[in-house]
Motif scaffolding. Structure first.
Motif, PDB file in Angstrom:
ATOM      1  N   PRO A 191     -54.084  46.061 -13.332  1.00 19.15           N
ATOM      2  CA  PRO A 191     -53.364  45.278 -14.336  1.00 19.15           C
ATOM      3  C   PRO A 191     -54.201  44.323 -15.188  1.00 19.15           C
ATOM      4  O   PRO A 191     -53.717  43.861 -16.219  1.00 19.15           O
ATOM      5  CB  PRO A 191     -52.378  44.486 -13.481  1.00 19.15           C
ATOM      6  CG  PRO A 191     -53.088  44.294 -12.183  1.00 19.15           C
ATOM      7  CD  PRO A 191     -53.920  45.528 -11.977  1.00 19.15           C
ATOM      8  N   TRP A 278     -45.684  46.047 -18.624  1.00 24.50           N
ATOM      9  CA  TRP A 278     -46.920  45.358 -18.233  1.00 24.50           C
ATOM     10  C   TRP A 278     -46.937  44.018 -18.939  1.00 24.50           C
ATOM     11  O   TRP A 278     -46.759  43.943 -20.154  1.00 24.50           O
ATOM     12  CB  TRP A 278     -48.137  46.179 -18.634  1.00 24.50           C
ATOM     13  CG  TRP A 278     -49.446  45.424 -18.519  1.00 24.50           C
ATOM     14  CD1 TRP A 278     -49.950  44.829 -17.407  1.00 24.50           C
ATOM     15  CD2 TRP A 278     -50.387  45.191 -19.571  1.00 24.50           C
ATOM     16  NE1 TRP A 278     -51.167  44.241 -17.688  1.00 24.50           N
ATOM     17  CE2 TRP A 278     -51.464  44.454 -19.006  1.00 24.50           C
ATOM     18  CE3 TRP A 278     -50.453  45.538 -20.924  1.00 24.50           C
ATOM     19  CZ2 TRP A 278     -52.568  44.050 -19.760  1.00 24.50           C
ATOM     20  CZ3 TRP A 278     -51.546  45.148 -21.666  1.00 24.50           C
ATOM     21  CH2 TRP A 278     -52.598  44.411 -21.087  1.00 24.50           C
ATOM     22  N   VAL A 288     -46.461  43.659 -13.295  1.00 26.24           N
ATOM     23  CA  VAL A 288     -46.101  45.033 -13.627  1.00 26.24           C
ATOM     24  C   VAL A 288     -44.714  45.290 -13.066  1.00 26.24           C
ATOM     25  O   VAL A 288     -44.432  44.932 -11.914  1.00 26.24           O
ATOM     26  CB  VAL A 288     -47.121  46.036 -13.046  1.00 26.24           C
ATOM     27  CG1 VAL A 288     -46.656  47.470 -13.289  1.00 26.24           C
ATOM     28  CG2 VAL A 288     -48.499  45.809 -13.659  1.00 26.24           C
TER      29      VAL A 288
END
Length: 460
Positions: A191, A278, A288
């Motif tokens: 991420p 996201w 997320v």
């Protein structure tokens, strides 16, 4: 019988919510920290050919050297036709998208081909080639070269991971993702990634910096038909995984004493689908979200997997989130509503998280064989994080994709609202049918005074 089983399991998810909220250091024991180091290996990153579905993507938020803000994404995908004996050839596609954050415009390039064919993949590393575009690398470093031939945009982006990868459904089902009755898959994401490179927009070159997200999914499934059964063992395994996820989620809810006002606003504009988001906050935190959209709840406790990290090393998963659509867009071509501004809230012990995701760009639309649609947009995020007496304001950026399985049935929505004290005691139900062309409304209030209201009127 198969659809009844799926529906029953869906209802379990519907009312007990599937959530995963994240946290890392200095948190109550109800938040789980996961710090096992990078949990992927070269075999995970390379292709799993032959399989029913495999997907690699990146999404980057860019700051160009002249101050412009853009978003860039690329998805490399292949589908194969699953049979009881194995897999037959299918389709592949490359989807490159860019958004100009100043104007909100989206530039979309899509190439679709038979698979196996022009899309070349490799094992034990990310090694993808699709026409003039390609992607290479192994954790923590990746490189994407993507050419949008339609809009004359070419990007070269170098990605250097800040965060560890994390497997979806890590806590609830030990990383296994059921796809209805058709099979099982896995997916991981990274991420928080540094992004640097050069983008060529109509012949003008810009250096850029920014941050990015990477995801890789692979599955032995029938992507377009989750209810297809290829073996009894697979079907039973899928059902068991869904029940395991529902049990995990139920325990999360029962352990939590916080209950928001018991309201359920349900809009069954669609039967099944999913949403992905996201979020990257300005302070470096990231979220997320994976939401299975079952029967289209527009407000209430919903199935959600939400992953949160403050440092990219420790992750937490929580199964308890309240969702509310703040704005929806009607998609006339497919006769459904899509949430484009929404809010999520979760609270465990003395920790509370509330964020609002707001669309600020055009929606990019993608359709597959008139059976699945995908709508992708970029936006901003605002909210707060409370830990005991400390309240931290949050702001950032997001990318959101909403996907739905399409049906030939006309749009039909139902909104149910349960009124509880101190606001009163009663029930309101509103149903709109495009097929029949009317709206029905029923209301019964017991408090503060008894009232019954009912009407039927034409609806568009």
């Amino acid at each position: 019988m198969n659809k009844e089983i799926i529906l029953s399991i869906s209802i379990i998810f519907l009312f007990f919510g599937l959530t995963i909220i994240p946290e890392t250091s200095s948190v109550p024991s109800t938040f789980k920290n996961n710090n096992d180091g990078p949990p992927i290996n070269p075999e995970d990153e390379g292709d799993h050919f032959p399989c029913g579905y495999e997907f690699w993507c990146y999404h980057a938020c860019l700051i160009l050297e002249d101050g412009q803000r853009w978003d860039a994404t690329a998805s490399f995908v292949y589908f194969m036709n699953k049979t009881k004996e194995g897999y037959d050839p299918g389709l592949s596609f490359l989807n490159i998208r860019h958004w100009n954050r100043q104007t909100g415009e989206c530039y979309d390039f899509l190439q679709v081909d038979e698979f196996p064919g022009v899309f070349q993949t490799g094992k034990n590393e990310v090694n993808l080639t699709y026409g003039n575009s390609f992607a290479k690398g192994l954790y923590p470093d990746y490189y994407f070269h993507c050419e949008d031939l339609k809009h004359n945009i070419t990007i070269d982006v170098t990605l250097s991971s800040i965060s560890y990868p994390y497997w979806m459904l890590n806590e609830s089902t030990n990383r296994k993702i059921p796809w209805g009755l058709s099979g099982i898959g896995m997916a991981y994401f990274i991420p928080i990634i540094n992004a640097t490179g050069i983008i060529d927009i109509n012949g003008t070159l810009y250096n850029f910096t920014g941050y990015a997200f990477i995801e890789h999914d692979f599955a032995d499934i029938n992507f377009l038909n989750p209810l297809a059964i290829y073996s009894l063992k697979e079907a039973v395994s899928g059902i068991n995984l869904m029940l395991k996820g529902a049990k995990w989620m139920l325990i999360q809810n029962l352990q939590n004493k916080w209950m928001k006002l018991l309201e359920l606003h349900r809009s069954n504009d669609y039967f099944l689908g999913w949403g992905w988001s996201w979020v990257l906050f300005d302070n470096g935190w990231s979220i997320v979200i994976l939401r299975p959209t079952i029967l289209g709840i527009s407000e209430g406790y919903v199935p959600i997997f939400l992953y949160f990290t403050k440092d990219g090393t420790d992750y937490s998963e929580v199964g308890y989130v309240y969702w509310k659509n703040n704005r929806e867009k009607y998609m006339e071509a497919i006769d459904i509503y899509i949430p484009i501004d929404f809010e999520i809230t979760t609270r465990i012990d003395e920790i509370e998280l509330n964020i609002m995701l707001n669309c600020t760009t055009e929606l990019n639309e993608l359709y597959s064989k008139d059976s699945v649609c995908s709508l992708y947009w970029c936006g901003t995020v605002e909210g707060y994080y409370v830990d005991n007496d400390s309240k931290i304001p949050l702001s950032g950026t997001c990318g959101v994709e909403q996907s739905r399985f399409l049906t030939k049935a006309k749009h039909r929505s139902k909104d149910i609202e349960i009124i509880l004290p101190p606001e009163g005691l009663g029930l309101r139900i509103k149903t709109i049918s495009h097929a029949l062309g009317f709206e029905r409304y029923f209301e019964i209030m017991l408090r503060p005074r008894f009232k019954i209201n009912f009407y039927i009127k034409p609806a568009p």
